[in-house]
Design a protein around this motif. Structure first.
Motif, PDB file in Angstrom:
ATOM      1  N   GLU A 101       0.836  -1.204   0.000  1.00 21.77           N
ATOM      2  CA  GLU A 101       0.000   0.000   0.000  1.00 21.77           C
ATOM      3  C   GLU A 101       0.868   1.249   0.000  1.00 21.77           C
ATOM      4  OE1 GLU A 101      -4.060  -0.915   2.419  1.00 21.77           O
ATOM      5  OE2 GLU A 101      -2.227  -1.113   3.584  1.00 21.77           O
ATOM      6  N   ASP A 102       1.897   1.244   0.841  1.00 20.93           N
ATOM      7  CA  ASP A 102       2.789   2.405   0.929  1.00 20.93           C
ATOM      8  C   ASP A 102       3.498   2.681  -0.392  1.00 20.93           C
ATOM      9  OD1 ASP A 102       2.178   2.844   3.595  1.00 20.93           O
ATOM     10  OD2 ASP A 102       3.846   1.622   4.337  1.00 20.93           O
ATOM     11  N   ILE A 103       3.901   1.619  -1.081  1.00 18.85           N
ATOM     12  CA  ILE A 103       4.591   1.781  -2.364  1.00 18.85           C
ATOM     13  C   ILE A 103       3.671   2.461  -3.376  1.00 18.85           C
ATOM     14  CG2 ILE A 103       5.709   0.578  -4.276  1.00 18.85           C
ATOM     15  CD1 ILE A 103       6.244  -1.742  -2.207  1.00 18.85           C
ATOM     16  N   TYR A 142      -3.610   7.993  -1.079  1.00 15.75           N
ATOM     17  CA  TYR A 142      -3.823   7.280   0.184  1.00 15.75           C
ATOM     18  C   TYR A 142      -4.345   5.864  -0.077  1.00 15.75           C
ATOM     19  CZ  TYR A 142      -3.777  12.103   1.959  1.00 15.75           C
ATOM     20  OH  TYR A 142      -3.438  13.408   2.255  1.00 15.75           O
ATOM     21  N   PHE A 143      -3.960   5.290  -1.211  1.00 12.34           N
ATOM     22  CA  PHE A 143      -4.512   3.998  -1.620  1.00 12.34           C
ATOM     23  C   PHE A 143      -4.709   3.072  -0.424  1.00 12.34           C
ATOM     24  CE2 PHE A 143      -4.211  -0.423  -2.886  1.00 12.34           C
ATOM     25  CZ  PHE A 143      -5.116  -0.482  -3.928  1.00 12.34           C
ATOM     26  N   GLU A 144      -5.905   2.507  -0.317  1.00 16.34           N
ATOM     27  CA  GLU A 144      -6.303   1.773   0.881  1.00 16.34           C
ATOM     28  C   GLU A 144      -6.885   0.414   0.506  1.00 16.34           C
ATOM     29  OE1 GLU A 144      -7.087   0.323   4.247  1.00 16.34           O
ATOM     30  OE2 GLU A 144      -6.234   2.342   4.328  1.00 16.34           O
ATOM     31  N   GLY A 145      -6.285  -0.641   1.045  1.00 20.47           N
ATOM     32  CA  GLY A 145      -6.749  -1.992   0.764  1.00 20.47           C
ATOM     33  C   GLY A 145      -8.186  -2.225   1.183  1.00 20.47           C
ATOM     34  N   ASN A 146      -8.621  -1.549   2.240  1.00 15.33           N
ATOM     35  CA  ASN A 146     -10.001  -1.714   2.693  1.00 15.33           C
ATOM     36  C   ASN A 146     -10.989  -1.204   1.650  1.00 15.33           C
ATOM     37  OD1 ASN A 146     -12.359  -0.345   4.785  1.00 15.33           O
ATOM     38  ND2 ASN A 146     -11.777  -2.470   5.090  1.00 15.33           N
ATOM     39  N   GLY A 358       9.819  -5.913  -3.182  1.00 14.53           N
ATOM     40  CA  GLY A 358       8.454  -5.502  -3.508  1.00 14.53           C
ATOM     41  C   GLY A 358       8.396  -4.061  -3.976  1.00 14.53           C
ATOM     42  N   ASP A 359       9.185  -3.206  -3.364  1.00 10.79           N
ATOM     43  CA  ASP A 359       9.237  -1.798  -3.756  1.00 10.79           C
ATOM     44  C   ASP A 359       9.656  -1.671  -5.219  1.00 10.79           C
ATOM     45  OD1 ASP A 359       9.672   0.960  -3.986  1.00 10.79           O
ATOM     46  OD2 ASP A 359      10.294   1.119  -1.896  1.00 10.79           O
ATOM     47  N   ARG A 360      10.718  -2.383  -5.575  1.00  7.10           N
ATOM     48  CA  ARG A 360      11.207  -2.326  -6.962  1.00  7.10           C
ATOM     49  C   ARG A 360      10.170  -2.904  -7.920  1.00  7.10           C
ATOM     50  NH1 ARG A 360      16.133  -2.499  -9.866  1.00  7.10           N
ATOM     51  NH2 ARG A 360      15.513  -2.207 -12.046  1.00  7.10           N
ATOM     52  N   VAL A 361       9.575  -4.029  -7.555  1.00 11.27           N
ATOM     53  CA  VAL A 361       8.612  -4.704  -8.427  1.00 11.27           C
ATOM     54  C   VAL A 361       7.396  -3.819  -8.691  1.00 11.27           C
ATOM     55  CG1 VAL A 361       6.952  -6.617  -8.539  1.00 11.27           C
ATOM     56  CG2 VAL A 361       9.316  -7.062  -7.837  1.00 11.27           C
ATOM     57  N   ILE A 362       6.749  -3.345  -7.630  1.00 12.78           N
ATOM     58  CA  ILE A 362       5.518  -2.565  -7.785  1.00 12.78           C
ATOM     59  C   ILE A 362       5.806  -1.223  -8.448  1.00 12.78           C
ATOM     60  CG2 ILE A 362       3.617  -1.438  -6.562  1.00 12.78           C
ATOM     61  CD1 ILE A 362       3.719  -3.681  -4.505  1.00 12.78           C
ATOM     62  N   SER A 430      -2.883  -4.304  -7.731  1.00 13.09           N
ATOM     63  CA  SER A 430      -3.205  -4.667  -6.340  1.00 13.09           C
ATOM     64  C   SER A 430      -3.795  -6.071  -6.255  1.00 13.09           C
ATOM     65  CB  SER A 430      -4.173  -3.648  -5.722  1.00 13.09           C
ATOM     66  OG  SER A 430      -5.452  -3.720  -6.335  1.00 13.09           O
ATOM     67  N   GLY A 431      -4.369  -6.552  -7.351  1.00 10.43           N
ATOM     68  CA  GLY A 431      -4.944  -7.892  -7.354  1.00 10.43           C
ATOM     69  C   GLY A 431      -3.917  -8.996  -7.529  1.00 10.43           C
TER      70      GLY A 431
END
Length: 450
Positions: A101-103, A142-146, A358-362, A430-431
């Motif tokens: 989410e942070d990325i 503020y992308f949010e998984g919820n 994960g940071d690099r990938v996303i 995100s999916g």
């Protein structure tokens, strides 16, 4: 069928879904694990559902005894509602856990401030599109998984129409832990919100039909407590299994606290620890931490239920602020467990390294797909690079974006707004599971052949 309520039907509808299955390869704390012990988002969600159902049954039975529920069937409905809400509470989490989410947030925060974005937005305005409004930008900042979970359940988990998995309003309202938009002052303060601009009409329906908005759904507090109790104990257990938590040292920090505050729990664990030595149990530390998990969960469950009952009127009127656990007698145990997880698990070399992966990938995937999708002017074919990237996006997600207000596929991609194109990309990325994201990244960079 009389033996199933509407929330049971929600559960039966989602348990077979691809969205839920993907959670088996999404990180809880430790990404890309090869062992079969460490928790994934799926096993975590199943544990949360179990805890939530148990607490809801206790509270529901009490509500029947207090004559706040007229029939025992209502207690069953509450248990079913909490169970299914707990099961799907992490459905929208991107790859690599909360760090994912942070990325996404950081990427869009920088992109919206860039000259590249300004040129793109100007080009869309020249075609007659409105610029992104404040809420639309904040949806990504503020992308949010919820909020993504709400989107999955109401649109992306496509069955037959534009309503997704066709969940009940009650379940969706319970799942919406932060019932405000991304441009609400609470969202800007907490960096958390409950729904995207694309689901604003759904939120209005939930506000009207269920009553959330200024206040949460009462069952949301049970869901939140179940989630907290599950992760507080499970993270430590997983850390012991992986050998990064020295349980004897960690227990030294805990035992004095238990002896002072929960003598019965301390004595129970002392007996179990002596039994493990006497029986020459293999993996003694793992057995001991599992016994601790059971005892600690029992302490927190009872404390949370007590708060719900004592503050019932405040919860029902919407005047209760905060979480059940932080207002309970177990709040110090919560803080102690958080300290242990931060000390051993979240700062572990493997966790940090894989999060950087994960940071690099996303980041690279966002670079590629945003640049491609926002710059397509005509119906995408497969000649140009941007067209090829577009066709890698799930056909299901592309179909969702073509649906008009009547659920018919009448919207051409070239007529799609910048906001909806960005949603298409975040829906897709995100999916992804952790492994799929890494694999696709390697293929697109030429490191790995298809």
């Amino acid at each position: 069928m009389a033996h199933r309520n509407e929330f049971d039907k929600d559960y039966d509808r989602i348990i077979y879904s691809s969205s839920l299955r993907r959670l088996q390869d999404k990180a809880q704390v430790f990404p890309l694990q090869e062992n079969d012990f460490t928790r994934t988002r799926l096993t975590h969600s199943m544990e949360v559902a179990s805890l939530g159902r148990s607490m809801a049954w206790n509270i529901g039975t009490w509500l029947v005894e207090e004559k706040k529920f007229k029939h025992f069937w209502e207690a069953k409905e509450l248990a079913s509602l909490v169970e299914v809400s707990c099961l799907v509470h992490d459905l929208g989490n991107p790859p690599f856990g909360h760090y994912g989410e942070d990325i996404i947030r950081n990427w869009f925060d920088k992109w919206f401030e860039s000259d590249v974005f300004q040129k793109i937005e100007n080009s869309y305005e020249s075609k007659g599109f409105s610029p992104l409004n404040h809420q639309q930008k904040n949806d990504f900042r503020y992308f949010e998984g919820n909020a993504q979970a709400i989107r999955i359940l109401t649109k992306l988990q496509f069955l037959n129409d534009q309503y997704g998995a066709n969940f009940t309003y009650g379940t969706l309202a319970t799942l919406m832990k932060y019932p405000w938009a991304s441009d609400h002052p609470k969202a800007i303060d907490k960096k958390k919100f409950g729904y995207f601009y694309s689901e604003k009409d759904l939120y209005e329906d939930l506000h009207k039909e269920v009553g959330i908005g200024e206040r949460r759904h009462p069952a949301t507090y049970i869901l939140e407590a179940a989630d907290d109790i599950a992760y507080l104990t499970a993270d430590v257990e997983d850390g012991v299994k992986k050998g990064i938590v020295d349980w004897e040292n960690a227990y030294e920090e805990i035992s004095g606290f238990l002896e002072t505050n929960y003598s019965y729990a301390y004595n129970t664990l002392k007996k179990y620890r002596e039994q493990a030595i006497k029986n020459k149990v293999p993996n003694k530390d793992l057995v001991n931490v599992q016994n601790f998990k059971v005892v600690a969960q029992g302490i927190m469950i009872n404390a949370v239920i007590e708060v719900f009952k004592n503050r019932y009127e405040d919860i029902m009127t919407g005047s209760f602020e905060g979480t059940l656990l932080e207002f309970s007698t177990a709040k110090d145990l919560e803080k102690l467990l958080q300290q242990i997880s931060r000390k051993y698990c979240y700062s572990d070399h493997e966790v940090i390294t894989l999060e950087l992966v994960g940071d690099r990938v996303i980041t690279d995937l966002l670079d590629l797909f945003v640049d491609a999708v926002v710059n397509i002017d005509k119906k995408p074919k497969t000649k140009l690079k941007k067209d090829k990237l577009f066709h890698l996006i799930s056909e299901n997600f592309r179909h969702i974006q073509s649906l008009d207000s009547n659920g018919l596929p009448n919207i051409k991609f070239e007529d799609l707004s910048l906001y909806n194109r960005l949603l298409l990309i975040t829906d897709f990325i995100s999916g992804m599971t952790d492994s799929y994201a890494v694999s696709l990244h390697q293929k697109l960079l030429g490191v790995k052949l298809p």
